[in-house]
Scaffold this motif. Structure first.
Motif, PDB file in Angstrom:
ATOM      1  N   LYS A  17       0.823  -1.223   0.000  1.00  0.00           N
ATOM      2  CA  LYS A  17       0.000   0.000   0.000  1.00  0.00           C
ATOM      3  C   LYS A  17       0.849   1.261   0.000  1.00  0.00           C
ATOM      4  CE  LYS A  17      -2.023  -1.303   3.772  1.00  0.00           C
ATOM      5  NZ  LYS A  17      -1.371  -2.629   3.841  1.00  0.00           N
ATOM      6  N   SER A  18       1.826   1.324   0.908  1.00  0.00           N
ATOM      7  CA  SER A  18       2.622   2.556   1.000  1.00  0.00           C
ATOM      8  C   SER A  18       3.483   2.750  -0.239  1.00  0.00           C
ATOM      9  CB  SER A  18       3.490   2.531   2.258  1.00  0.00           C
ATOM     10  OG  SER A  18       2.647   2.447   3.393  1.00  0.00           O
ATOM     11  N   ASN A  28       3.139   6.017  -2.602  1.00  0.00           N
ATOM     12  CA  ASN A  28       4.260   6.861  -3.043  1.00  0.00           C
ATOM     13  C   ASN A  28       4.212   7.089  -4.534  1.00  0.00           C
ATOM     14  OD1 ASN A  28       5.392   7.152  -0.536  1.00  0.00           O
ATOM     15  ND2 ASN A  28       6.663   5.322  -0.744  1.00  0.00           N
ATOM     16  N   ALA A  29       3.941   6.027  -5.275  1.00  0.00           N
ATOM     17  CA  ALA A  29       3.885   6.156  -6.730  1.00  0.00           C
ATOM     18  C   ALA A  29       2.725   7.057  -7.120  1.00  0.00           C
ATOM     19  CB  ALA A  29       3.737   4.781  -7.366  1.00  0.00           C
ATOM     20  N   LEU A  30       1.613   6.922  -6.440  1.00  0.00           N
ATOM     21  CA  LEU A  30       0.420   7.702  -6.786  1.00  0.00           C
ATOM     22  C   LEU A  30       0.627   9.187  -6.522  1.00  0.00           C
ATOM     23  CD1 LEU A  30      -2.418   5.350  -5.496  1.00  0.00           C
ATOM     24  CD2 LEU A  30      -2.113   6.111  -7.845  1.00  0.00           C
ATOM     25  N   VAL A  31       1.216   9.524  -5.408  1.00  0.00           N
ATOM     26  CA  VAL A  31       1.360  10.943  -5.086  1.00  0.00           C
ATOM     27  C   VAL A  31       2.751  11.458  -5.470  1.00  0.00           C
ATOM     28  CG1 VAL A  31      -0.358  10.826  -3.266  1.00  0.00           C
ATOM     29  CG2 VAL A  31       2.051  10.614  -2.698  1.00  0.00           C
ATOM     30  N   GLN A  32       3.539  10.579  -6.088  1.00  0.00           N
ATOM     31  CA  GLN A  32       4.847  10.956  -6.615  1.00  0.00           C
ATOM     32  C   GLN A  32       5.767  11.569  -5.562  1.00  0.00           C
ATOM     33  OE1 GLN A  32       4.963  12.427 -10.477  1.00  0.00           O
ATOM     34  NE2 GLN A  32       3.171  11.275 -11.048  1.00  0.00           N
ATOM     35  N   THR A  33       5.683  11.049  -4.371  1.00  0.00           N
ATOM     36  CA  THR A  33       6.629  11.516  -3.368  1.00  0.00           C
ATOM     37  C   THR A  33       7.102  10.299  -2.598  1.00  0.00           C
ATOM     38  OG1 THR A  33       5.064  11.680  -1.570  1.00  0.00           O
ATOM     39  CG2 THR A  33       5.293  13.622  -2.978  1.00  0.00           C
ATOM     40  N   HIS A  34       7.976  10.518  -1.667  1.00  0.00           N
ATOM     41  CA  HIS A  34       8.353   9.427  -0.782  1.00  0.00           C
ATOM     42  C   HIS A  34       7.946   9.730   0.637  1.00  0.00           C
ATOM     43  CE1 HIS A  34      10.178   7.703  -4.194  1.00  0.00           C
ATOM     44  NE2 HIS A  34      10.430   6.620  -3.499  1.00  0.00           N
ATOM     45  N   LYS A  35       6.714  10.215   0.761  1.00  0.00           N
ATOM     46  CA  LYS A  35       6.227  10.622   2.068  1.00  0.00           C
ATOM     47  C   LYS A  35       6.007   9.440   3.009  1.00  0.00           C
ATOM     48  CE  LYS A  35       2.607  13.306   2.585  1.00  0.00           C
ATOM     49  NZ  LYS A  35       1.450  14.080   2.111  1.00  0.00           N
ATOM     50  N   ALA A  36       5.404   8.393   2.470  1.00  0.00           N
ATOM     51  CA  ALA A  36       5.077   7.261   3.342  1.00  0.00           C
ATOM     52  C   ALA A  36       6.307   6.371   3.522  1.00  0.00           C
ATOM     53  CB  ALA A  36       3.937   6.457   2.730  1.00  0.00           C
TER      54      ALA A  36
END
Ligand SMILES: Nc1nc2c(ncn2[C@@H]2O[C@H](COP(=O)(O)OP(=O)(O)O)[C@@H](O)[C@H]2O)c(=O)[nH]1
Ligand SMILES: [Mg+2]
Length: 368
Positions: free
Chosen positions: A15-16, A20-28
Motif C-alpha cells: 500500500k505505501s 508513493n507512486a500515486l502521489v509521486q513523493t516518498h512521504k510514506a
C-alpha cells in the motif's frame, strides 16, 4: 470538496509503495514490518486526461490542472481488526470517511517480505479483509436495529419511515451474515444512499489492485487469476500492476519512463489504469474551466447542476449566479477557438438548474 480513495489491504501488501507512486513523493515510509504505517498519509493524485491538454492549447492557458482526487494510505488491516486487533477500531473509523476503497492485494512472492498469513494467496487475502469489514458492518447494523426496537411500541411502529429502515436493515443483516458486502445487495438508489449515509464500510465502491512481480506484467499470474475471476463475477474492477515498478517510474523523466515501459513491453503505467478504473467505479464525470491563466478539470458526480458547479469553482460564482455559458469539449475542439465557436453560435446559455454533462466547459456569469 475532493473525492477521497482510501487504500486498504493486509500489512506488506504494498500500500505505501503504491501510495508513493500515486502521489509521486516518498512521504510514506515503506518497510517489511507490519504496522509501519501508523498515521494515515494523505496526498493528491492526478487522473490522466487528454481533453484538458487540448483545451489548454485552444485557450492558450498558462497552467493545466488535471482532475484531482485525494488518496489516503491507511494502516494495514489484520484478521481480528473488527474485534480491535492491530490498530482495529481506529483504522475502521478512518475507512468510514473515504468515498471509495483501493484494495491492495499482494501477489508478489518475494520471501524477504513476510506475509501475515504465511503464504501469498490474493483471493484468500481479499476474503480476510472483507470479513473484517463485514463484521464491523454487522455490528453497526445490529446497534441501529437495537435502537429501533427499543423505541418501538408493542405491535410495531406506525411510522412508515421507521418500518422502511427496519425492513431494509433486516435485509442487509441477513446479507452480511452470508459474508457478502452490502454493496452487492439489490436495492433502490434511495436505499443505497441510506446505507452509504449510515457509514457501512462494505457499501463503498471498491477497486482491487493486484500487486505482482514485474515479470508478471501485464497479464498477471496463476496467483492472480482466482481474484480476477472473483472481481469479474461481482462486476468490480481489478487492476494488475507492480507497485515497486510504479514507484521507480515516478522517479524517472517522462521520456526515460516511456523507454523503460517499452523495454518491458508495456503500453502504459499501471497507476494510469488504476486511476481510470477508480474514476469509473465512482461514476465520476469531468467539467472544465479555462482562461489564459489556467485550464482546470473538475471531477463531479452525475446530477450536478450549473449552480452547484459554480459553487465548486468559487463561492461568489454561486452567490451571484446569473447564468452559465457552456460548450462541450467536442464542439470546441472541432471549432478550434472560442471566438469561432461564438461566431457559429455553439456556445449555449444555460440556467441554474442545467445538469452539467461530461466534457462541458463552463463560463459562469455572476454578479455580487
Ligand atoms: N518484490 C516486490 N516487493 C514489493 C512490491 N511492493 C512492495 N514491496 C515490498 O514489500 C514491503 C512492504 O511494502 P509496503 O508498501 O510498506 O506495504 P504496506 O504494509 O501494505 O504499506 C516493502 O519492503 C516493499 O518494498 C512489489 O511489487 N514487488
Ligand atoms: Mg504501509
Amino acid at each position: 470538496m475532493k473525492l477521497t480513495a482510501g487504500m486498504i489491504g493486509l500489512p506488506n501488501a504494498g500500500k505505501s509503495t503504491l501510495f508513493n507512486a500515486l502521489v509521486q513523493t516518498h512521504k510514506a515510509a515503506t518497510a517489511p514490518y507490519p504496522f509501519c504505517t501508523i498515521q494515515p498519509n494523505v496526498g493528491t493524485i492526478f487522473v490522466p486526461d487528454q481533453r484538458i491538454i487540448r483545451l489548454a492549447q485552444i485557450i492558450g492557458s498558462e497552467t493545466v490542472h488535471p482532475p484531482a482526487l485525494e488518496v489516503v494510505d491507511l494502516a494495514g488491516l489484520v484478521q481480528g481488526a473488527s474485534r480491535g486487533e492491530g490498530l482495529g477500531n481506529q483504522f475502521l473509523g478512518r475507512i468510514r470517511e473515504v468515498d471509495a476503497l483501493l484494495h491492495v492485494v499482494r501477489a508478489f512472492p518475494n520471501p524477504d517480505v513476510p506475509h501475515p498469513m504465511g503464504e501469498v494467496d490474493p483471493l484468500r487475502d481479499v476474503q480476510v479483509v472483507e470479513t473484517e469489514l463485514v463484521l464491523a458492518d454487522l455490528e453497526l447494523v445490529d446497534r441501529r436495529l437495537e435502537r429501533l426496537r427499543k423505541g418501538t411500541p408493542p405491535g410495531g411502529s406506525k411510522d412508515p419511515r421507521l418500518r422502511w429502515e427496519y425492513e431494509l436493515l433486516g435485509r442487509v443483516r441477513a446479507h452480511l451474515n452470508r459474508g457478502l458486502p452490502a454493496r452487492q445487495l439489490e436495492g433502490s438508489d434511495e436505499q443505497k444512499d441510506f446505507l452509504l449515509g449510515i457509514g457501512l464500510l462494505t457499501m463503498k465502491p471498491q477497486v482491487y489492485c493486484c500487486n505482482v512481480e514485474e515479470k508478471d506484467l501485464p497479464a498477471g499470474s496463476p496467483l492472480t487469476k482466482p481474484l480476477e475471476a472473483f472481481a469479474r463475477g461481482r462486476g468490480e474492477g481489478c487492476v494488475i500492476l507492480c507497485a515497486k515498478l510504479e514507484e521507480e517510474l515516478v522517479m524517472l523523466e517522462a521520456r526515460e519512463a516511456r523507454e523503460y515501459l517499452e523495454a518491458l513491453g508495456l503500453e502504459a503505467r499501471g497507476i494510469h489504469q488504476l486511476l481510470q478504473e477508480l474514476y469509473r467505479t465512482l461514476g465520476l464525470k469531468t467539467f472544465y474551466t479555462a482562461n489564459e491563466k489556467e485550464a482546470r478539470a473538475w471531477p463531479f458526480l452525475p446530477g450536478t447542476t450549473a449552480w452547484q458547479a459554480a459553487g465548486r469553482i468559487h463561492s461568489d460564482f454561486q452567490r451571484g449566479f446569473i447564468a452559465c455559458e457552456c460548450i462541450s469539449w467536442k464542439e470546441l475542439d472541432s471549432c478550434g477557438s472560442l471566438s469561432r465557436a461564438r461566431e457559429l453560435g455553439k456556445i449555449r446559455l444555460e440556467g441554474r438548474d442545467y445538469l452539467v454533462a461530461d466534457g462541458d466547459i463552463l463560463y459562469i456569469r455572476f454578479h455580487v
